[in-house]
Design a protein around this motif. Structure first.
Motif, PDB file in Angstrom:
ATOM      1  N   ARG A   1       5.761  12.011  -0.573  1.00 24.73           N
ATOM      2  CA  ARG A   1       5.807  10.568  -0.809  1.00 24.73           C
ATOM      3  C   ARG A   1       4.458   9.893  -0.554  1.00 24.73           C
ATOM      4  N   ALA A   2       3.397  10.685  -0.430  1.00 28.92           N
ATOM      5  CA  ALA A   2       2.084  10.160  -0.043  1.00 28.92           C
ATOM      6  C   ALA A   2       1.617   9.021  -0.935  1.00 28.92           C
ATOM      7  N   HIS A   3       1.937   9.064  -2.226  1.00 29.50           N
ATOM      8  CA  HIS A   3       1.421   8.070  -3.167  1.00 29.50           C
ATOM      9  C   HIS A   3       2.473   7.031  -3.555  1.00 29.50           C
ATOM     10  N   ASN A   4       3.580   7.002  -2.822  1.00 28.05           N
ATOM     11  CA  ASN A   4       4.601   5.955  -3.024  1.00 28.05           C
ATOM     12  C   ASN A   4       4.253   4.722  -2.206  1.00 28.05           C
ATOM     13  N   ARG A   5       4.467   3.561  -2.795  1.00 25.05           N
ATOM     14  CA  ARG A   5       4.256   2.327  -2.042  1.00 25.05           C
ATOM     15  C   ARG A   5       5.364   2.175  -0.998  1.00 25.05           C
ATOM     16  N   VAL A   6       4.993   1.628   0.126  1.00 22.63           N
ATOM     17  CA  VAL A   6       5.930   1.529   1.248  1.00 22.63           C
ATOM     18  C   VAL A   6       7.152   0.706   0.882  1.00 22.63           C
ATOM     19  N   ARG A   7       6.975  -0.327   0.070  1.00 20.16           N
ATOM     20  CA  ARG A   7       8.097  -1.225  -0.228  1.00 20.16           C
ATOM     21  C   ARG A   7       9.237  -0.555  -0.999  1.00 20.16           C
ATOM     22  N   ILE A   8       8.966   0.603  -1.633  1.00 17.29           N
ATOM     23  CA  ILE A   8      10.054   1.268  -2.365  1.00 17.29           C
ATOM     24  C   ILE A   8      10.758   2.322  -1.506  1.00 17.29           C
ATOM     25  N   LEU A   9      10.257   2.551  -0.307  1.00 20.11           N
ATOM     26  CA  LEU A   9      10.854   3.549   0.567  1.00 20.11           C
ATOM     27  C   LEU A   9      12.090   2.990   1.262  1.00 20.11           C
ATOM     28  N   SER A  10      13.015   3.866   1.606  1.00 21.46           N
ATOM     29  CA  SER A  10      14.173   3.467   2.403  1.00 21.46           C
ATOM     30  C   SER A  10      13.724   3.088   3.801  1.00 21.46           C
ATOM     31  N   HIS A  11      14.622   2.421   4.531  1.00 22.72           N
ATOM     32  CA  HIS A  11      14.295   2.034   5.909  1.00 22.72           C
ATOM     33  C   HIS A  11      13.974   3.262   6.753  1.00 22.72           C
ATOM     34  N   GLY A  12      14.757   4.328   6.568  1.00 21.04           N
ATOM     35  CA  GLY A  12      14.527   5.543   7.344  1.00 21.04           C
ATOM     36  C   GLY A  12      13.171   6.166   7.049  1.00 21.04           C
ATOM     37  N   MET A  13      12.761   6.148   5.776  1.00 19.00           N
ATOM     38  CA  MET A  13      11.446   6.685   5.421  1.00 19.00           C
ATOM     39  C   MET A  13      10.326   5.816   5.987  1.00 19.00           C
ATOM     40  N   GLN A  14      10.530   4.508   5.981  1.00 19.76           N
ATOM     41  CA  GLN A  14       9.536   3.620   6.584  1.00 19.76           C
ATOM     42  C   GLN A  14       9.404   3.897   8.084  1.00 19.76           C
ATOM     43  N   LYS A  15      10.525   4.190   8.731  1.00 21.28           N
ATOM     44  CA  LYS A  15      10.478   4.519  10.152  1.00 21.28           C
ATOM     45  C   LYS A  15       9.706   5.819  10.359  1.00 21.28           C
TER      46      LYS A  15
ATOM     47  N   LEU B   1       0.843  -1.190   0.000  1.00 22.40           N
ATOM     48  CA  LEU B   1       0.000   0.000   0.000  1.00 22.40           C
ATOM     49  C   LEU B   1       0.883   1.246   0.000  1.00 22.40           C
ATOM     50  N   THR B   2       0.309   2.354  -0.441  1.00 24.45           N
ATOM     51  CA  THR B   2       1.037   3.623  -0.403  1.00 24.45           C
ATOM     52  C   THR B   2       1.036   4.170   1.026  1.00 24.45           C
ATOM     53  N   CYS B   3       1.834   5.212   1.235  1.00 23.06           N
ATOM     54  CA  CYS B   3       1.843   5.863   2.551  1.00 23.06           C
ATOM     55  C   CYS B   3       0.435   6.328   2.918  1.00 23.06           C
ATOM     56  N   GLN B   4      -0.223   6.980   1.970  1.00 25.05           N
ATOM     57  CA  GLN B   4      -1.558   7.491   2.247  1.00 25.05           C
ATOM     58  C   GLN B   4      -2.545   6.364   2.512  1.00 25.05           C
ATOM     59  N   GLU B   5      -2.463   5.284   1.756  1.00 23.65           N
ATOM     60  CA  GLU B   5      -3.380   4.156   1.941  1.00 23.65           C
ATOM     61  C   GLU B   5      -3.177   3.499   3.309  1.00 23.65           C
ATOM     62  N   ASN B   6      -1.933   3.388   3.751  1.00 25.73           N
ATOM     63  CA  ASN B   6      -1.666   2.856   5.079  1.00 25.73           C
ATOM     64  C   ASN B   6      -2.334   3.705   6.154  1.00 25.73           C
ATOM     65  N   LEU B   7      -2.157   5.012   6.064  1.00 29.10           N
ATOM     66  CA  LEU B   7      -2.716   5.904   7.068  1.00 29.10           C
ATOM     67  C   LEU B   7      -4.233   5.954   6.974  1.00 29.10           C
TER      68      LEU B   7
END
Length: 236
Positions: A131-145, A97-103
């Motif tokens: 990054r609202a519409h980026n899927r979480v799996r493409i984010l760096s570890h720091g961005m996921q945190k 899911l994207t950042c926005q979809e997760n939230l």
């Protein structure tokens, strides 16, 4: 649901927790007032993560009582969950899911109003609005945190529980987190954070505690001698 009346964000009495035959916490007492930042230190395996899991209702105690914002964690776990935001070693994010979809998922879970405004606000706070519409799996570890931090504060809990939240964050992200937590306690919220970084943990906190031998061995306000005292206790 209105919060139960309590002078304490956290009030723990005679807490015990074991995993099989392995005791982790026993006869543990601890209280933390509203508006305080507590850093919890302890060696690996001391039970810090277990304690945070108990406070957030992700684990169940064997004995004793835990009250969060006046709510008993056994009798009213749903009310406790609404009072608590958690940043742990697990992100609790859905990677496809994207950042926005997760939230959006978590906002609906908590029955929030003005959902889109709230999502935009927390993404802006952690520097991920672009990054609202980026899927979480493409984010760096720091961005996921950072997204995990946004998830934790989305429902505006009164208590934040953070398990080594600075791990994997760059210098700018650590500064962002520090500012967020200062504003959180200034607004009357409470923070409990674990870290192995003595200087950072003491510098950020109002109070420090050391977990050893299954219970809190020291719980005091930060001061000039705090670093040497905590280092001595962890080495003993």
């Amino acid at each position: 649901m209105a919060a139960a009346v309590s002078n304490y964000a956290i009030d723990i009495q005679s807490l015990e927790k074991s995993y099989g035959d392995w005791p982790v916490l026993w006869d543990l007492d601890m209280s933390v007032e509203w508006g305080k930042f507590l850093t919890l230190f302890g060696t690996n395996g001391a039970g810090k993560t277990t304690l945070l899991n108990l406070l957030s209702t992700q684990a169940r105690s064997d004995a004793g009582t835990i009250r969060v914002a006046g709510y008993d964690s056994r009798r009213n776990p749903e009310a406790v969950c609404r009072q608590v935001g958690v940043v742990g070693h697990q992100s609790f994010l859905y990677y496809d899911l994207t950042c926005q979809e997760n939230l959006l998922f978590y906002a609906r879970l908590f029955g929030l109003k003005n959902i889109q405004d709230r999502i935009s606000s927390v993404l802006s706070t952690v520097g991920l609005l672009c990054r609202a519409h980026n899927r979480v799996r493409i984010l760096s570890h720091g961005m996921q945190k950072r997204l995990s931090i946004a998830r934790a504060i989305l429902h505006q809990p009164r208590l934040l529980l953070l398990d080594e939240p600075e791990a994997g964050l760059d210098q700018d992200s650590v500064a962002m987190l520090h500012t967020l937590l200062k504003e959180w306690t200034a607004g009357g919220g409470t923070v409990v954070m674990t870290t192995h970084n003595l200087e950072l943990g003491i510098d950020w906190a109002d109070e420090v505690a050391v977990l050893s031998d299954g219970s809190i061995s020291v719980h005091e306000s930060t001061g000039a001698g705090a670093v040497s005292n905590i280092r001595r206790l962890l080495a003993s």
